[in-house]
Scaffold this motif. Structure first.
Motif, PDB file in Angstrom:
ATOM      1  N   UNK A 213       0.841  -1.192   0.000  1.00  0.00           N
ATOM      2  CA  UNK A 213       0.000   0.000   0.000  1.00  0.00           C
ATOM      3  C   UNK A 213       0.879   1.247   0.000  1.00  0.00           C
ATOM      4  N   UNK A 214       0.608   2.143  -0.958  1.00  0.00           N
ATOM      5  CA  UNK A 214       1.396   3.364  -1.132  1.00  0.00           C
ATOM      6  C   UNK A 214       0.478   4.575  -1.038  1.00  0.00           C
ATOM      7  N   UNK A 215       0.935   5.607  -0.336  1.00  0.00           N
ATOM      8  CA  UNK A 215       0.282   6.918  -0.340  1.00  0.00           C
ATOM      9  C   UNK A 215       1.191   7.885  -1.086  1.00  0.00           C
ATOM     10  N   UNK A 217       1.516  11.747  -1.740  1.00  0.00           N
ATOM     11  CA  UNK A 217       1.002  13.060  -1.354  1.00  0.00           C
ATOM     12  C   UNK A 217       1.469  14.099  -2.373  1.00  0.00           C
ATOM     13  N   UNK A 218       0.554  15.024  -2.729  1.00  0.00           N
ATOM     14  CA  UNK A 218       0.872  15.977  -3.777  1.00  0.00           C
ATOM     15  C   UNK A 218       1.098  15.262  -5.093  1.00  0.00           C
ATOM     16  N   UNK A 219       0.133  14.429  -5.482  1.00  0.00           N
ATOM     17  CA  UNK A 219       0.341  13.445  -6.554  1.00  0.00           C
ATOM     18  C   UNK A 219       0.274  14.021  -7.956  1.00  0.00           C
ATOM     19  N   UNK A 220      -0.067  15.312  -8.095  1.00  0.00           N
ATOM     20  CA  UNK A 220      -0.134  15.893  -9.426  1.00  0.00           C
ATOM     21  C   UNK A 220      -1.166  15.198 -10.296  1.00  0.00           C
ATOM     22  N   UNK A 221      -0.767  14.899 -11.539  1.00  0.00           N
ATOM     23  CA  UNK A 221      -1.683  14.245 -12.483  1.00  0.00           C
ATOM     24  C   UNK A 221      -1.614  12.721 -12.363  1.00  0.00           C
ATOM     25  N   UNK A 222      -1.031  12.230 -11.274  1.00  0.00           N
ATOM     26  CA  UNK A 222      -1.116  10.810 -10.966  1.00  0.00           C
ATOM     27  C   UNK A 222      -0.088   9.923 -11.634  1.00  0.00           C
ATOM     28  N   UNK A 223       1.034  10.466 -12.052  1.00  0.00           N
ATOM     29  CA  UNK A 223       2.050   9.655 -12.711  1.00  0.00           C
ATOM     30  C   UNK A 223       2.610   8.556 -11.833  1.00  0.00           C
ATOM     31  N   UNK A 224       2.966   8.890 -10.590  1.00  0.00           N
ATOM     32  CA  UNK A 224       3.495   7.891  -9.671  1.00  0.00           C
ATOM     33  C   UNK A 224       2.406   6.901  -9.269  1.00  0.00           C
ATOM     34  N   UNK A 225       1.192   7.397  -9.104  1.00  0.00           N
ATOM     35  CA  UNK A 225       0.065   6.532  -8.736  1.00  0.00           C
ATOM     36  C   UNK A 225      -0.120   5.442  -9.782  1.00  0.00           C
ATOM     37  N   UNK A 226      -0.155   5.833 -11.049  1.00  0.00           N
ATOM     38  CA  UNK A 226      -0.393   4.862 -12.112  1.00  0.00           C
ATOM     39  C   UNK A 226       0.815   3.939 -12.322  1.00  0.00           C
ATOM     40  N   UNK A 227       2.030   4.484 -12.165  1.00  0.00           N
ATOM     41  CA  UNK A 227       3.221   3.645 -12.299  1.00  0.00           C
ATOM     42  C   UNK A 227       3.183   2.508 -11.282  1.00  0.00           C
ATOM     43  N   UNK A 228       2.878   2.842 -10.031  1.00  0.00           N
ATOM     44  CA  UNK A 228       2.854   1.821  -8.973  1.00  0.00           C
ATOM     45  C   UNK A 228       1.699   0.840  -9.160  1.00  0.00           C
ATOM     46  N   UNK A 229       0.525   1.357  -9.562  1.00  0.00           N
ATOM     47  CA  UNK A 229      -0.640   0.490  -9.732  1.00  0.00           C
ATOM     48  C   UNK A 229      -0.418  -0.526 -10.850  1.00  0.00           C
ATOM     49  N   UNK A 231       2.061  -2.080 -11.380  1.00  0.00           N
ATOM     50  CA  UNK A 231       2.907  -3.134 -10.806  1.00  0.00           C
ATOM     51  C   UNK A 231       2.250  -3.812  -9.609  1.00  0.00           C
ATOM     52  N   UNK A 232       0.936  -3.659  -9.488  1.00  0.00           N
ATOM     53  CA  UNK A 232       0.179  -4.382  -8.480  1.00  0.00           C
ATOM     54  C   UNK A 232       0.139  -3.747  -7.110  1.00  0.00           C
ATOM     55  N   UNK A 233       0.607  -2.512  -6.980  1.00  0.00           N
ATOM     56  CA  UNK A 233       0.575  -1.813  -5.694  1.00  0.00           C
ATOM     57  C   UNK A 233      -0.752  -1.075  -5.564  1.00  0.00           C
ATOM     58  N   UNK A 234      -1.333  -1.087  -4.374  1.00  0.00           N
ATOM     59  CA  UNK A 234      -2.566  -0.359  -4.099  1.00  0.00           C
ATOM     60  C   UNK A 234      -2.195   1.069  -3.678  1.00  0.00           C
ATOM     61  N   UNK A 235      -2.704   2.058  -4.410  1.00  0.00           N
ATOM     62  CA  UNK A 235      -2.215   3.437  -4.257  1.00  0.00           C
ATOM     63  C   UNK A 235      -3.358   4.417  -4.040  1.00  0.00           C
ATOM     64  N   UNK A 236      -3.141   5.332  -3.113  1.00  0.00           N
ATOM     65  CA  UNK A 236      -3.998   6.511  -2.955  1.00  0.00           C
ATOM     66  C   UNK A 236      -3.130   7.729  -3.234  1.00  0.00           C
ATOM     67  N   UNK A 237      -3.597   8.592  -4.123  1.00  0.00           N
ATOM     68  CA  UNK A 237      -2.921   9.854  -4.385  1.00  0.00           C
ATOM     69  C   UNK A 237      -3.817  11.007  -3.962  1.00  0.00           C
TER      70      UNK A 237
END
Length: 441
Positions: A213-215, A217-229, A231-237
């Motif tokens: 599980x990844x948080x 913060x200040x995720x912008x347009x979600x680049x890190x969120x989508x990169x991690x997801x 790869x099977x990581x559950x992400x909240x941005x």
């Protein structure tokens, strides 16, 4: 132009003479040509700036330094007449910064009096209108009684900068829609390759794997969120920008990542979840305010599992003694209420809340490369950008990005990634991260 004495007996100075009185023309990186027919700088300079009106002089006197230069450029009282496209003013701003910071010297009293007499009483107390650039003023006035970095004020400040236009940002940032420093695997890598590599580096430093599980913060347009997801990581941005949240959620849906990823319009201080395996903070610390670092790191630590990792990626100053406040131009027109501290200051505040530093590195040259590409993108899409956001805003963003490229190239500012571990509350627990660096640089 022939100078004649005024009633004080002092011979008025031309604009060229005024500039020459405070700078060494032999070393000037630009040639300046003024509306009064005078000039300054070598004739063979590839870059020529024209001062087209008296307003420019008034703006320089009213707001010496970066704010006066910016206003003169944005309002058209100085023009670029050859050597560079107006949409990519890095060369202009860089040259003017050299002129202002490294060549300038204070004139003697007699010269100062001549300058004041020459530019006139209007320049001493000028009232220069900036009708289309004081766009940040209304919300500043509305919140003038509120302290910096309250939730309401932070939301307004972030919205001012990031809710310009998603289409505009797509043209500037490119397909990745990533508005933070890239990490170039090689000097000739493309911007997209470097941004992908940055997300890979953050992901690997955080030791993430499928099911974590990844948080963000200040995720912008979600680049890190989508990169991690992916790869099977559950992400909240979380972001304070409505435009960013809307764009990110649409991108998550388009990629079919909705079961793993979510981007919320939410202040990081209001995130109710906890027990995250890792937290990424990419480009938010600049908006927090130095006085709030302790509370910021304490909040992030409270949301991490014992042994969880935090990657803090932020712009920093090259030293820890200066004010953290941004310059007048940046604060008024670009990042209202933004603050920068030295990397040691950021690290100290994190450690004082209970984090232990695992690793730190400076990516300063990488941000210069990143900004170079953003400037190129803006120039390539100049006509579309002007149509989308207007000439003043397009010029503003071009000037700001060019100035930042110069700042990273010359070590005015830096970019640090600091990897931190949330120490187990129970004393005596062993170090539970690998003994040596486990990621590829």
């Amino acid at each position: 132009m022939t100078s004649t004495k005024n009633r004080s007996g002092l011979v008025p100075m031309t604009i060229g003479e005024i500039i020459s009185s405070v700078a060494d023309g032999e070393k000037s990186p630009v040639r300046i040509e003024a509306y009064d027919g005078s000039s300054f700088g070598p004739e063979d300079c590839p870059l020529v700036i024209r001062i087209v009106s008296e307003e420019a002089v008034q703006q320089f006197v009213a707001a010496p330094g970066d704010l006066g230069l910016a206003r003169a450029y944005l309002t058209g009282s100085i023009e670029i007449v050859r050597g560079v496209h107006p949409a990519a003013p890095h060369d202009v701003f860089g040259a003017l910064e050299i002129l202002r910071k490294k060549m300038a010297h204070k004139p003697d009293l007699a010269t100062t009096l001549r300058i004041l007499r020459s530019v006139g009483i209007k320049a001493i107390n000028p009232n220069v209108p900036i009708p289309h650039m004081e766009i940040v003023a209304p919300w500043r006035r509305a919140l003038s009684g509120a302290g910096r970095h309250t939730k309401e004020r932070d939301s307004k400040a972030v919205s001012y900068h990031y809710d310009v236009s998603n289409k505009f940002y797509e043209w500037v940032l490119g397909p990745s829609m990533t508005y933070t420093c890239a990490c170039y695997p090689t000097a000739d890598a493309t911007l997209e390759e470097a941004q992908e590599n940055k997300y890979r580096l953050v992901f690997d430093k955080l030791g993430l794997s499928e099911g974590d599980r990844l948080l963000d913060v200040g995720c912008g347009w979600g680049g890190m969120v989508r990169y991690a997801a992916r790869r099977g990581v559950r992400v909240i941005g979380v972001t304070l920008s409505k435009e960013q949240a809307s764009w990110a959620q649409a991108a998550i849906a388009e990629e079919g990542l909705g079961d793993l990823a979510e981007v919320r319009l939410q202040d990081y201080r209001d995130v109710p979840e906890g027990e995250f395996d890792a937290i990424s903070s990419i480009g938010i610390t600049e908006h927090i305010g130095a006085e709030n670092y302790a509370a910021y790191f304490a909040k992030l630590r409270s949301m991490l599992k014992p042994g969880g990792l935090l990657l803090n990626h932020c712009i920093t100053r090259p030293e820890n003694t200066r004010t953290t406040k941004a310059g007048a131009f940046i604060d008024r027109y670009i990042f209202p209420d933004g603050e920068l501290a030295g990397a040691a200051t950021v690290q100290l505040e994190a450690e004082n809340t209970g984090f232990e530093t695992v690793h730190g590195e400076n990516l300063r040259p990488h941000y210069a490369f990143t900004l170079r590409e953003w400037c190129k993108n803006l120039e390539a899409h100049w006509d579309e950008a002007v149509e989308e956001v207007g000439m003043p805003m397009a010029k503003l963003w071009g000037l700001y990005m060019g100035a930042c490229q110069y700042a990273f190239e010359t070590n005015v500012v830096q970019l640090h990634q600091i990897l931190l571990v949330n120490l187990d509350a129970e004393k005596g627990k062993p170090w539970d991260v690998p003994l040596r660096q486990w990621w590829k640089a």
